[in-house]
Structure formats: C-alpha cells, structure tokens
Design a protein around this motif. Structure first.
Motif, PDB file in Angstrom:
ATOM      1  N   PRO A  54       0.944  -1.264  -0.251  1.00 27.52           N
ATOM      2  CA  PRO A  54      -0.209   0.066  -0.181  1.00 27.52           C
ATOM      3  C   PRO A  54       0.732   1.236  -0.012  1.00 27.52           C
ATOM      4  O   PRO A  54       1.844   1.205   0.596  1.00 27.52           O
ATOM      5  N   CYS A  55       0.350   2.247  -0.686  1.00 27.61           N
ATOM      6  CA  CYS A  55       1.229   3.344  -0.677  1.00 27.61           C
ATOM      7  C   CYS A  55       1.162   4.362   0.222  1.00 27.61           C
ATOM      8  O   CYS A  55       0.267   5.220   0.393  1.00 27.61           O
ATOM      9  N   VAL A  56       1.789   4.061   1.478  1.00 26.80           N
ATOM     10  CA  VAL A  56       1.949   4.579   2.864  1.00 26.80           C
ATOM     11  C   VAL A  56       2.967   5.202   3.084  1.00 26.80           C
ATOM     12  O   VAL A  56       3.932   4.495   3.449  1.00 26.80           O
ATOM     13  N   PRO A  57       3.357   6.606   2.767  1.00 30.46           N
ATOM     14  CA  PRO A  57       4.553   7.077   2.807  1.00 30.46           C
ATOM     15  C   PRO A  57       5.211   6.872   4.163  1.00 30.46           C
ATOM     16  O   PRO A  57       6.601   6.702   4.181  1.00 30.46           O
ATOM     17  N   SER A  58       4.637   6.720   5.280  1.00 35.45           N
ATOM     18  CA  SER A  58       5.097   6.478   6.662  1.00 35.45           C
ATOM     19  C   SER A  58       5.793   5.277   6.827  1.00 35.45           C
ATOM     20  O   SER A  58       6.723   5.053   7.592  1.00 35.45           O
ATOM     21  N   GLU A  96       4.222   9.282  -4.871  1.00 38.20           N
ATOM     22  CA  GLU A  96       3.381   9.481  -6.073  1.00 38.20           C
ATOM     23  C   GLU A  96       2.150   8.597  -5.677  1.00 38.20           C
ATOM     24  O   GLU A  96       1.255   9.071  -6.238  1.00 38.20           O
ATOM     25  N   GLY A  97       2.130   7.567  -5.504  1.00 36.09           N
ATOM     26  CA  GLY A  97       0.972   6.444  -5.370  1.00 36.09           C
ATOM     27  C   GLY A  97       0.035   7.149  -4.415  1.00 36.09           C
ATOM     28  O   GLY A  97      -1.190   7.294  -4.750  1.00 36.09           O
ATOM     29  N   PHE A  98       0.183   7.562  -3.343  1.00 38.75           N
ATOM     30  CA  PHE A  98      -0.191   8.250  -2.197  1.00 38.75           C
ATOM     31  C   PHE A  98      -0.896   9.413  -2.630  1.00 38.75           C
ATOM     32  O   PHE A  98      -2.145   9.565  -2.491  1.00 38.75           O
ATOM     33  N   ARG A  99      -0.161  10.378  -3.450  1.00 35.73           N
ATOM     34  CA  ARG A  99      -0.534  11.504  -3.955  1.00 35.73           C
ATOM     35  C   ARG A  99      -1.884  11.051  -4.951  1.00 35.73           C
ATOM     36  O   ARG A  99      -3.198  12.035  -5.273  1.00 35.73           O
ATOM     37  N   LEU A 100      -1.962  10.298  -5.903  1.00 36.43           N
ATOM     38  CA  LEU A 100      -2.751   9.644  -6.785  1.00 36.43           C
ATOM     39  C   LEU A 100      -3.953   9.041  -6.411  1.00 36.43           C
ATOM     40  O   LEU A 100      -5.274   9.593  -6.620  1.00 36.43           O
ATOM     41  N   SER A 101      -4.030   8.486  -5.406  1.00 38.64           N
ATOM     42  CA  SER A 101      -5.122   7.633  -4.939  1.00 38.64           C
ATOM     43  C   SER A 101      -4.755   6.855  -3.508  1.00 38.64           C
ATOM     44  O   SER A 101      -3.775   6.412  -3.292  1.00 38.64           O
ATOM     45  N   SER A 102      -5.916   7.020  -2.644  1.00 37.72           N
ATOM     46  CA  SER A 102      -5.727   6.167  -1.463  1.00 37.72           C
ATOM     47  C   SER A 102      -5.726   4.667  -1.625  1.00 37.72           C
ATOM     48  O   SER A 102      -5.431   4.044  -0.904  1.00 37.72           O
ATOM     49  N   ASN A 287       0.741  11.070  11.578  1.00 38.89           N
ATOM     50  CA  ASN A 287       0.821  11.004  10.192  1.00 38.89           C
ATOM     51  C   ASN A 287       0.594   9.576   9.758  1.00 38.89           C
ATOM     52  O   ASN A 287      -0.321   9.225   8.601  1.00 38.89           O
ATOM     53  N   PHE A 288       1.109   8.624  10.356  1.00 39.83           N
ATOM     54  CA  PHE A 288       0.932   7.053   9.968  1.00 39.83           C
ATOM     55  C   PHE A 288      -0.703   6.742  10.022  1.00 39.83           C
ATOM     56  O   PHE A 288      -1.161   5.958   9.475  1.00 39.83           O
ATOM     57  N   ALA A 289      -1.112   7.207  11.260  1.00 35.63           N
ATOM     58  CA  ALA A 289      -2.641   6.937  11.484  1.00 35.63           C
ATOM     59  C   ALA A 289      -3.445   7.544  10.172  1.00 35.63           C
ATOM     60  O   ALA A 289      -4.507   6.886  10.026  1.00 35.63           O
ATOM     61  N   ARG A 290      -3.245   8.796  10.033  1.00 36.28           N
ATOM     62  CA  ARG A 290      -3.792   9.298   8.983  1.00 36.28           C
ATOM     63  C   ARG A 290      -3.801   8.789   7.756  1.00 36.28           C
ATOM     64  O   ARG A 290      -4.754   8.604   6.922  1.00 36.28           O
ATOM     65  N   GLU A 291      -2.720   8.326   7.539  1.00 32.41           N
ATOM     66  CA  GLU A 291      -2.519   7.672   5.991  1.00 32.41           C
ATOM     67  C   GLU A 291      -3.014   6.616   6.078  1.00 32.41           C
ATOM     68  O   GLU A 291      -3.903   5.910   5.144  1.00 32.41           O
TER      69      GLU A 291
END
Length: 370
Positions: A54-58, A96-102, A287-291
C-alpha cells in the motif's frame, strides 16, 4: 505508471574456469569441494516474485527493511549505495501513489539479472505504481459481495430527521453518495423529491433502473461531490444527507469544500446530516494513523479540524451522536447490523484491529444552516 528498475549488486565473484586451468593443485578437501558445488548450485537457482505495498509514505523504512532482508536472504549483500538507491526508488513510488489515490499500490518485483547465471548473476528490482480510484474499487462490489451491499433498510437517523421537517412533498432532499438508493428510494416512496448524487457508475445505473421501475421522483446524478464543476440547485433542499461518504475523504480541505457546497444548496433553516469518523478528544492522530485511515476508508477528523472546516460558514451544530448506538436502538431487529462488515468498520476496528475501543468512532452529525 511506467516501471523503474534497480540492478542490485551481484553475489561475490568466484574463480573463473579459465583461471582454474592454470592452477595445477589438485583439490580433494570435502569442505572446499562442497563450497564449489554450492557455488555451482547457485548458478542453477532462479527466483522471482513481487510485493504489493500500500502506498503509505510513513512505511518507507519498513518497506526498505523488508526488501533489504530479502536480498540478504538471497545472498546478494547489497552495498550502502545500492540500499540508498533502493530507498529513493521506494520513496518515489509510494509518495506518487499516495498523491494519486488512497487505493494505489507499489508493485515491487524482483527477478534474476542474468537468467543463465542464476542467483550468482545478481537480482534486478523493478517498481511500478498501480492506481485505482474509489469508483474503480466500488465498481466490482456487485460481482464480489452479496446483496444488499450497504444494508436492507434506510438509515434510521435519516428517516427520523426527514420526518421532522413537515410533509414529504414539501421537503426536497439531496442524497450525497446515494449508492444503490438505500436512503433515496424510501424517501421518494414517502413523497420526497430527491436528487441523488453517486460517484460509482454501476451504482448510479442500478439506482436509475430502480427509479424507472417504481416511477419515483428521484433525479440521479453520476458525479463527484468534491468536483468544483458539479453544482446542485441553490438553496433548494430542506435536507441534505451524506451517509458513509466523508469516510472516503483524504484532507481537511475536502471537508471544508463539502460543507461550503452544502451551504450553497440549503436555504436558511435547512439541515445537513452526515456521518464521519471523529477522533476522541484526547487523541491526536499522527501521520501514520492518518495515512492508514485514508487507505482504509476510515478518514479520521478531529473535532478541532471539524470546527476549523466550519469556521466562517453559516452552520451550527444541532447534534453529535454515535451511529452505532442510534441505529441499533432505532432500526428493526432484523436490520441490525446493516451488513456483516458494518460493526467492525463503524467502531474503528477496521483501522485498529484491537479488542479495546479504538480512539475513533463513526458519528452522526446534524448541522443547521443559519
């Protein structure tokens, strides 16, 4: 998105055949021969596979550790330079993935760098971002999930609020995220004029078919409520509802945009009822919980963020209630819970799979336009 690739350092080189022919020493030592045979075996061993992250930046560091651990397990011994390059590759993809879609996934595939050399020839890593929209995800539900998708009865809170506003024929309703019509159809059957906005094409089609079959006063609009170009009739609706919609939002700016658009379509005295996941007062999501809440369809809003989103808008809070408590107490027994997944989701345990109470809950929020 196009794939990026990264060649990882090859395994330590062994003595070549041409070099060995100049060496007249005869080797019969079992341990030395075992090492040589193991080297030969390595040239005949292949490997390939992929991870779908999953695209989770954290989670950058955790993903990197997973891949470095794999490379070490395969005897590749990546250098600090290779690890840094791999970090950049992963960071670029998940950001990039997180920016485009959850619902984006980073696909990390690994395979032999040179097929004829097996693991001894090294490993190549490729990355690619696979993006799905919310509409894409929901589009498959009718084929993969049992009916009714969201429950067999309308929301008890929706019907109760609508009943307090007067004769149905005098109470036009806006249903945001109408789905297949769980609330729109019963409201229209009571005599309400309903405008139903639905993002997912297949849900909008099913609702349209039901409207035609029953000759109901429902206008179905396929679109995204957050689209600035999507306009509703100004000051037209005495009630606007958005059940299980804000859980798909991603940013506080989207909450603000939603509330502002609702103000435009409600007259003075009109009501807005929506459900949202609110954090408990002493919990500040990191941030992790929000993502994670973003990709889990459980977007968390703190009350401070909700107040900020309402600031300057002609809205006042009328009530703030637990969805679970209200619906369980007011729905028919045979209608509770609405679906098999509802309780886990509404309590926040889809996001926090724990026995204790998670620091968030789905709430009914009723606002009045001044």
């Amino acid at each position: 998105m196009p794939a990026d690739n990264l060649p990882v350092a090859q395994s330590p080189q062994t003595l070549s055949v041409s070099d060995s022919t100049n060496n007249k020493e005869l080797i019969t030592d079992p341990q030395s021969l075992k090492i040589a045979l193991a080297t030969k075996l390595k040239t005949m061993t292949g490997v390939h596979g992929e991870f779908l992250f999953p695209c989770v930046p954290s989670m950058l560091q955790e993903y990197l550790q997973t891949l470095v651990g794999l490379l070490n397990l395969l005897g590749q011994n990546p250098t600090p330079e290779h690890i840094d390059n791999l970090r950049q590759l992963i960071e670029k993809g998940i950001s990039e993935g997180f920016r485009l879609s959850s619902h984006a996934r980073l696909i990390v595939s690994y395979q032999l760098a040179e097929a004829n050399k097996g693991l001894a020839g090294g490993i190549t890593i490729n990355t690619k971002v696979h993006v799905e929209s919310l509409s894409d995800k929901y589009q498959t539900w009718p084929q993969t999930r049992p009916e009714p998708l969201f429950g067999s009865h309308p929301d008890a809170k929706v019907m109760a609020v609508a009943s307090q506003l007067g004769k149905p024929e005098n109470v036009p309703v806006l249903d945001v995220g109408a789905g297949t019509g769980r609330n729109s159809l019963p409201l229209a059957k009571l005599g309400h004029s309903v405008d139903a906005i639905e993002l997912t094409p297949i849900f909008a089609e099913k609702l349209t078919e039901a409207v035609k079959a029953e000759n109901l006063s429902i206008k179905v609009i396929q679109g995204d409520i957050l689209d600035p170009l999507l306009r509703m009739r100004a000051a037209n609706y005495k009630l606007a509802i958005a059940s299980e919609v804000l859980s798909h939002f991603r940013y506080s700016d989207q909450v603000r945009l939603f509330l502002a658009k609702m103000c435009d379509c409600l007259p003075s005295g009109g009501l807005l009822l929506f459900s949202a996941f609110l954090a408990v007062d002493n919990y500040q999501p990191d941030n992790f919980a929000r993502e994670m809440s973003d990709i889990s369809w459980c977007y968390i809003i703190t009350r401070d963020e909700l107040n900020s989103a309402m600031e300057g808008l002609p809205l006042e809070m009328i009530s703030d209630e637990s969805v679970i408590e209200y619906e369980q107490n007011h729905l028919p027994k045979e209608a509770w819970p609405p679906t098999g997944w509802f309780l886990s989701w509404a309590t926040g345990r889809d996001l926090f799979p724990i026995q204790q109470n998670p620091p968030m809950e789905l709430r009914w929020l009723l606002l009045k336009r001044r």
